[in-house]
Design an enzyme around this catalytic site. Sequence first.
Site, PDB file in Angstrom:
ATOM      1  N   ASP A  76      32.939  32.960  48.362  1.00 46.93           N
ATOM      2  CA  ASP A  76      32.364  34.103  48.682  1.00 46.93           C
ATOM      3  C   ASP A  76      32.940  34.602  50.042  1.00 46.93           C
ATOM      4  OD1 ASP A  76      29.836  35.948  47.985  1.00 46.93           O
ATOM      5  OD2 ASP A  76      29.903  35.976  50.197  1.00 46.93           O
ATOM      6  N   ASN A 119      33.603  46.995  53.765  1.00 45.31           N
ATOM      7  CA  ASN A 119      33.352  48.142  53.041  1.00 45.31           C
ATOM      8  C   ASN A 119      33.085  49.416  53.988  1.00 45.31           C
ATOM      9  OD1 ASN A 119      34.257  47.481  50.341  1.00 45.31           O
ATOM     10  ND2 ASN A 119      32.296  46.759  49.839  1.00 45.31           N
ATOM     11  N   HIS A 136      35.873  51.763  50.796  1.00 44.77           N
ATOM     12  CA  HIS A 136      35.659  50.622  49.718  1.00 44.77           C
ATOM     13  C   HIS A 136      36.973  50.430  49.195  1.00 44.77           C
ATOM     14  CE1 HIS A 136      31.278  50.648  49.102  1.00 44.77           C
ATOM     15  NE2 HIS A 136      31.217  51.873  49.762  1.00 44.77           N
ATOM     16  N   ASP A 182      38.250  46.914  48.020  1.00 47.42           N
ATOM     17  CA  ASP A 182      38.856  46.716  46.574  1.00 47.42           C
ATOM     18  C   ASP A 182      40.190  45.940  46.798  1.00 47.42           C
ATOM     19  OD1 ASP A 182      36.712  47.761  45.308  1.00 47.42           O
ATOM     20  OD2 ASP A 182      37.796  49.671  44.793  1.00 47.42           O
ATOM     21  N   GLU A 187      31.386  40.137  45.379  1.00 51.37           N
ATOM     22  CA  GLU A 187      32.508  39.516  46.213  1.00 51.37           C
ATOM     23  C   GLU A 187      32.463  37.964  46.092  1.00 51.37           C
ATOM     24  OE1 GLU A 187      28.953  40.074  49.125  1.00 51.37           O
ATOM     25  OE2 GLU A 187      29.590  41.115  47.353  1.00 51.37           O
TER      26      GLU A 187
END
Length: 300
Positions: free
Chosen positions: A148, A156, A161, A165, A191
């Site tokens: 994780d 973010n 964002h 990504d 994530e």
Amino acid sequence: MPMPENKKHPEPLSSERPNVTETALEQELISELSRLRDEICALSHVPCERMDPRTNLGVFRLFNGISLQQWRSVAQRLEARGWLSLPMDRDVYPHLTILQESLEELTYQTEHDPLTGIANRRAFDRVLDLELERAQRAESTISLAVLDLDDFKQINDRHGHAAGDAVLVHLARILANNKRRYDLAARIGGEEFALLLPGIGQVKSARVVDRIRENLAAHPFQSKDGDSFRVTCSAGVASFRGTTEISPTDFYSLADKALYQAKSLGKNRTDLAPMPDVERAARPSLVRASEKRFLFTGKP
């Protein structure tokens, strides 16, 4: 399909009508398909993308004057992947090839994450169940790592964002580059990622995961403003020798709890779950030892 009284049925396409260009034919086909789709969805009272996939109906329509190349162009623009085209008077092989390609694409999409390209949760659950059953049957080792990203929401919020990504895609690439051909790398949540490693025990799997974490931490990312930043991740690893029974849910839970421990102890680390084989094998021997002590000494 019934149409409302205030709407006319669309006129059929015909190659016999004069002065109709190929583009006009394609546009008329697109218009008819769009109206048909909207009518079907309206009758169901739900958006098209939420219609029940368990109900299936084939609708056939003859279009004169439309070639295979024109149909492919229209289908791509309209995303009409569910339509099957077959010629009435010539070789069907090219059309069946397109159908096979479409089915393969749909199968790929159902089991792969669209952003990262690696397996999704659906594929992960299926493979985990199969590999765990194989390990129990052959009494072989299998390991599962759950990873994780640390503080991903802040990434973010601070960097945008698009940068988030890029982090997800890069971690997926690292997982893919550090696995063997028969291992499985999957994105199982926003994530959260998983790496399934058949035939690898706890020590070796922890080394693989540590290498993945180090590769991620060493990579510089760029924010929307051009600022450089780095990312870390935490991981939990569960291993199983196949000498007892354990469900996929329980096995995943072991790795997930180890991940939670890694997060709570400071993040950017790998923690190991207890071996379910050792835990379960130890309990009967402890019971027998306590029984013997009670018999010979009278003390529990």
